[in-house]
Design an enzyme around this catalytic site. Structure first.
Site, PDB file in Angstrom:
ATOM      1  CD  GLU A 124       2.196  -4.970  -2.787  1.00 52.07           C
ATOM      2  OE1 GLU A 124       1.905  -3.949  -3.230  1.00 52.07           O
ATOM      3  OE2 GLU A 124       1.491  -5.505  -1.949  1.00 52.07           O
ATOM      4  N   GLY A 264      -1.235  -2.380 -12.189  1.00 49.23           N
ATOM      5  CA  GLY A 264      -1.986  -1.121 -12.415  1.00 49.23           C
ATOM      6  C   GLY A 264      -0.745  -0.340 -11.827  1.00 49.23           C
ATOM      7  CB  ALA A 265      -0.633   2.239  -9.790  1.00 48.42           C
ATOM      8  CG  MET A 266       4.275  -0.513  -5.936  1.00 46.00           C
ATOM      9  SD  MET A 266       3.516  -1.824  -4.979  1.00 46.00           S
ATOM     10  CE  MET A 266       3.784  -1.438  -3.667  1.00 46.00           C
ATOM     11  CG  HIS A 300      -6.073   1.527  -4.975  1.00 47.13           C
ATOM     12  ND1 HIS A 300      -6.899   0.521  -4.468  1.00 47.13           N
ATOM     13  CD2 HIS A 300      -5.024   0.805  -4.657  1.00 47.13           C
ATOM     14  CE1 HIS A 300      -6.377  -0.514  -4.122  1.00 47.13           C
ATOM     15  NE2 HIS A 300      -4.900  -0.485  -4.405  1.00 47.13           N
ATOM     16  CD  GLU A 301      -1.606   2.144  -6.347  1.00 48.55           C
ATOM     17  OE1 GLU A 301      -0.976   1.502  -5.224  1.00 48.55           O
ATOM     18  OE2 GLU A 301      -2.412   1.047  -7.314  1.00 48.55           O
ATOM     19  CG  HIS A 304      -2.210   1.407  -1.010  1.00 49.72           C
ATOM     20  ND1 HIS A 304      -2.711   0.258   0.086  1.00 49.72           N
ATOM     21  CD2 HIS A 304      -2.302   0.632  -2.181  1.00 49.72           C
ATOM     22  CE1 HIS A 304      -3.068  -0.538  -0.949  1.00 49.72           C
ATOM     23  NE2 HIS A 304      -2.973  -0.530  -2.266  1.00 49.72           N
ATOM     24  CD  GLU A 323      -3.520  -3.952  -2.394  1.00 48.54           C
ATOM     25  OE1 GLU A 323      -4.437  -3.307  -2.850  1.00 48.54           O
ATOM     26  OE2 GLU A 323      -2.401  -3.766  -2.359  1.00 48.54           O
TER      27      GLU A 323
HETATM   28  N1  TRP Z   1      -0.071  -3.139  -4.274  1.00 43.67           N
HETATM   29  C1  TRP Z   1      -0.360  -2.629  -5.549  1.00 43.67           C
HETATM   30  C2  TRP Z   1      -1.704  -2.011  -5.620  1.00 43.67           C
HETATM   31  O1  TRP Z   1      -2.643  -2.703  -5.243  1.00 43.67           O
HETATM   32  C3  TRP Z   1      -0.464  -3.817  -6.470  1.00 43.67           C
HETATM   33  C4  TRP Z   1       0.815  -4.691  -6.936  1.00 43.67           C
HETATM   34  C5  TRP Z   1       1.239  -5.730  -5.988  1.00 43.67           C
HETATM   35  C6  TRP Z   1       1.856  -4.458  -7.679  1.00 43.67           C
HETATM   36  N2  TRP Z   1       2.064  -6.408  -6.818  1.00 43.67           N
HETATM   37  C7  TRP Z   1       2.736  -5.642  -7.677  1.00 43.67           C
HETATM   38  C8  TRP Z   1       2.119  -3.500  -8.752  1.00 43.67           C
HETATM   39  C9  TRP Z   1       3.497  -6.163  -8.517  1.00 43.67           C
HETATM   40  C10 TRP Z   1       3.076  -3.897  -9.506  1.00 43.67           C
HETATM   41  C11 TRP Z   1       3.907  -5.095  -9.536  1.00 43.67           C
HETATM   42  O2  TRP Z   1      -1.979  -0.879  -5.606  1.00 43.67           O
HETATM   43 ZN    ZN Z   2      -3.626  -1.673  -3.692  1.00 46.11          ZN
END
Ligand code: TRP
Ligand code: ZN
Length: 867
Positions: A124, A264-266, A300-301, A304, A323
């Site tokens: 992402e 933060g995280a994905m 949160h993750e 999603h 988001e």
């Molecule tokens: N989708 C992720 C979240 O909100 C965040 C995210 C977007 C991200 N772009 C990114 C994480 C690039 C790492 C690197 O949970």
């Molecule tokens: Zn998110």
């Protein structure tokens, strides 16, 4: 190959993809410097008319390309910056592309890269195109089958999305694994990890009986510190079943923690990848804020999976669809796991601290932006935090039951699709029977509405009239603003704290609280049967993301602090008094505020976390945003003066709180964390008394049994000006030098300490052998801590703070454009300051703009900030 030239992408120009890809089979042959990626896609034209197939690609070396097994001749395709164009493909075909990439040389941390000798991905928003040529857009959903091949000794664990279907060895020292994800997904949710990990495992049985194997993969040696994250994951899964009726949909859910990570995280399907700072925690190395953040982000993750993955975004303009909604779900989860009132206050602090400042400056944009150059620059507080507030307001506007029906309708109707905000809102219109046409303004209009409220009481008639007016200042590209529907939650108390019921005109009965939505620019609300002069609270629970201008007196606010039934209003009353004092609007109110805060301490046993929040006065950034012509030095001094008054008045209450021995055994739960937060707030308040407190703080530092207490004591040493700060820092470093997450704190505590020598200290830290431009956590521990948490020094009148940040950005940009660009956000306030500061900020930004090789990410941020 060069990067593509900057182009502005517009929502109004959205066009559906000319081709769809339903199936992708990927084979990765992993080598740090030369990984081969073979991609076989089943491609289908969407329309009848012939059309070129335009694939995205960045930093790829094309090895071969074939359609239905026949290699393409050079006249059948063209490579352009950022693109590969197949000129005249058949309507349906098998596309085979092999590319070569260099994960070890990838410092962007986007696409396939290496961290600590392990492979990982971040796709992402547009990172998949750095792995293979692709239709890298969220409205192309495909089923993925992924075969990973690697040296077995160096990369014993091979992970990707979905379920493991096959694995084995070949060629002597190599092995492979095949992962199949049955759920169609956009390319940004693709993930792969490979390397040596230590892991912990558990399981969760869903309410329909599916047994899910849970795994968390971390660096060798770290696994004990992943226990809390695992616990948070199981609680998240259960909570989503209970509250949103959402079940998990695969047999595996894995999390991998990575040290070098841009965010933060994905939420990659079935394989979340986390910044290790949001997985690893124990009493000694993590603060309560870290535990809280881990719980929130793991939630949160996970959430999603439904809001983002099963229902994804049609295009990146719809980012808030996943988001904002997921932030809302995360906040509700945290509120249920911990304390709802405290959670609300923390969420409001965060919104005001990050989003209100964004809304007030050159980077202001709507929750759903209408144009961008690099979407990476729109992962903002507005999209996330205000996006979450919009969902919360939607629930207030249509009511909790219609909201619940709308959510379930959304999950049923939009499952498996790439959706828009309109698709989402339509579900709530249908569920509620109400038009949400005006409500859409919250998605489309940037800026924070300011709500002015004036009340008049007619003692003879026992009526109370509230006149409200809303106004939103112009923002870039939006010179005129419309009135928005604003949900209010209004209640009255008397001077002595008694609750006053009243009847709102048009209502049938008297109520102690009124929930309503105002719409126009001007609104008059008439209340009858009001037996006493009321003290109005119109924004209980912070029912809308607006700024409130009321004309309550200090005495009225003191009464609210002591008696309003709504915790947010009680907290906000204290904050308002403090703001007024520090801004010079209520110079004589400090003793009364100190006394009132003393009463909060007297009743702190009931809710220590709340008392801690009350004790934390509005920070300097908040004052800089609120003041008309902000002078950082003057406001800093005013804030310190008030803190000293409070600390002097309450010294006898604060000292025992600040020096209370650590509780053992340690519990990360909300109750114990609340008590520690009060200890930390007391230390912080006492730090205003200066260096004389140094010995006491050092004693707390040395006897602390948790990082929360140790770090709070260290911060207090820093803020007090004590000489013991450096000795304590040296001991801290010696003890923790092998733990990067703790050394991040060591950097951040120094960079954010408001001492006179802070800039020199920041320069020394930049030259420290442990400073590492390639590690985003370390960069943020210095740069973001300095620019965001040390505003007095960042905005110093000689421009040194501005030059420091700009020069770091210049150094980082070639390595990691997404990180560099985000570091510039503290410049968003530059136009609010006096002419000398403005010219320093402008010069620093213009110097960046003059660099010819600046990335698209950073150039967009610099230009928008300067505009
Ligand atoms: N989708 C992720 C979240 O909100 C965040 C995210 C977007 C991200 N772009 C990114 C994480 C690039 C790492 C690197 O949970
Ligand atoms: Zn998110």
């Amino acid at each position: 190959m060069r990067d593509a030239e900057p182009v502005t992408i517009r929502l109004s120009e959205y066009a559906p993809p000319a081709y769809q890809i339903d199936e992708i089979a990927l084979v990765f042959s992993l080598e740090p410097e030369a990984t081969l990626v073979a991609a076989r896609s089943h491609v289908r034209r969407s329309g009848v008319a012939p059309a070129p197939l335009v694939l995205n690609g960045e930093r790829l070396e094309l090895q071969s390309i074939a359609i239905d097994g026949a290699p393409l001749t050079t006249d059948q395709y063209r490579e352009e910056p950022g693109k590969l164009i197949i000129l005249d493909p058949p309507p349906e075909f098998r596309l085979d592309i092999v590319t070569r990439i260099n994960p070890a040389g990838n410092t962007h941390l986007e696409g396939l890269y290496m961290s600590g000798g392990r492979f990982c991905t971040q796709c992402e928003a547009e990172g998949f195109r750095a792995i293979t040529y692709a239709l890298d857009r969220p409205d192309v959903l495909a089923r993925y089958a992924v075969r990973i091949e690697a040296n077995k000794a160096a990369y014993p664990t091979l992970l990707a999305n979905g379920n493991l279907t096959e694995s084995g060895e070949f060629d002597g020292d190599r092995h492979f694994a095949v992962w199949v994800d049955p759920h169609p997904k956009p390319s940004y949710l693709f993930a792969l990890c490979a390397g040596k990990y230590e892991s912990i495992h558990d399981s969760f049985t869903t309410k329909s009986g599916r047994n899910v194997a849970l795994g968390i993969y971390v660096d060798p040696g770290d696994s004990e510190r992943a226990r809390y994250a695992m616990d948070a994951l199981k609680r998240s899964m259960q909570w989503d079943e209970q509250v949103f009726q959402r079940e998990y949909d695969l047999d595996v859910f894995n999390i991998v923690a990575v040290r070098d990570f841009n965010f933060g995280a994905m939420e990659n399907k079935g394989l979340n990848i986390f910044n290790s700072s949001l997985i690893l925690a124990d009493a000694e190395t993590a603060t309560d804020a870290d535990f809280e953040a881990i719980e929130a982000v793991v939630g949160h993750e996970y959430f999603h999976n439904w809001t983002g993955n099963r229902i994804t975004c049609r295009d990146w303009f719809q980012l808030c669809l996943k988001e904002g909604l997921t932030v809302y779900r995360e906040q509700e989860f945290s509120a249920d796991q911990r304390s709802r009132p405290t959670q609300r206050i923390k969420d409001v602090k965060r919104l005001r601290g990050r989003q209100f400042s964004e809304d007030a400056g050159p980077l202001a944009h709507p929750v759903r932006p209408s144009s961008y150059q690099k979407i990476d620059n729109f992962y903002t507080a507005t999209v996330y935090e205000k996006g979450g507030e919009v969902i919360r307001m939607l629930k207030r506007v249509i009511g909790a039951e219609a909201f619940e029906r709308g959510m379930q309708l959304y999950f049923e109707r939009r499952d498996g699709t790439a959706s828009t905000v309109e698709d989402f809102v339509a579900c709530f219109e249908e569920a509620s029977g109400k038009s949400l046409k005006d409500f859409m303004g919250w998605y489309e209009q940037a800026g924070t509405p300011s709500l002015t409220v004036r009340g008049t009481y007619d003692a003879a008639a026992r009526t109370y009239t509230l006149k409200l007016s809303q106004r939103t200042a112009p923002t870039p590209g939006q010179p005129t603003k419309q009135a928005l529907p604003i949900p209010l939650q209004i209640g009255f108390i008397a001077k002595d704290g008694a609750i006053i019921a009243s009847k709102l005109e048009g209502d049938t009965i008297s109520r102690v609280e009124h929930k309503l939505v105002i719409t126009g620019e001007e609104t008059t609300l008439k209340f009858s049967d009001v037996l006493e002069p009321p003290i109005p609270a119109v924004l209980r629970g912070f029912s809308a993301p607006v700024t409130l201008d009321d004309d309550l007196t200090i005495d009225e606010r003191l009464a609210q602090m002591a008696h309003d039934p709504d915790p947010f209003t009680r907290w906000e009353a204290g904050q308002s008094i403090a703001r007024a004092i520090m801004l010079g609007e209520a110079p004589n109110a400090a003793p009364a505020l100190a006394t009132a805060l003393g009463r909060e301490l007297d009743r702190a046993q009931e809710d220590p976390a709340f008392a801690a929040l009350a004790l934390r006065l509005p920070d300097l950034n908040e004052l800089l945003l609120t003041a008309q012509k902000p002078d950082p030095e003057v406001l800093f001094a005013a804030r310190e003066a008030l803190r000293r008054t409070v600390a002097t008045t309450l010294r006898d209450k604060l000292t025992p709180l600040a020096t209370a021995p650590s509780e053992t055994p340690f519990s990360p739960g909300a109750d114990a964390a609340g008590r520690r937060s009060l200890k930390a707030a007391a230390l912080d308040m006492l730090s205003s008394l200066g260096a004389e407190q140094g010995d006491a703080f050092l004693e707390v530092f040395d006897t602390a049994r948790s990082m929360t207490e140790g770090a709070a004591a260290l911060e207090a040493l820093g803020a007090s000006g004590s000489d013991a700060f450096d000795a304590a820092l040296a001991r801290f470093y010696e003890r923790w030098k092998a733990n990067p997450l703790v050394i991040d704190k060591w950097f951040a505590i120094q960079a954010s300490s408001p001492r006179a020598d802070a800039l020199a200290r920041a320069e020394r830290l930049r030259a420290h052998p442990d400073f590492n431009l390639k590690n985003p956590n370390r960069v943020r521990a210095l740069a973001a801590a300095f620019a965001m948490r040390n505003p007095r020094v960042f905005h110093s009148s000689d421009g040194g703070g501005y030059r420091f940040l700009a020069s770091l950005v210049e150094q980082i940009d070639p390595l990691n454009p997404a990180l560099a660009a985000r570091l510039l956000t503290p410049f968003e306030s530059w136009k609010r300051f006096d002419a000398p500061r403005q010219s320093h900020a402008r010069a620093a930004l213009e110097q960046l703009a003059a660099l010819t090789n600046l990335s698209k990410n950073t150039r967009e941020m610099v230009e928008r900030t300067l505009a």
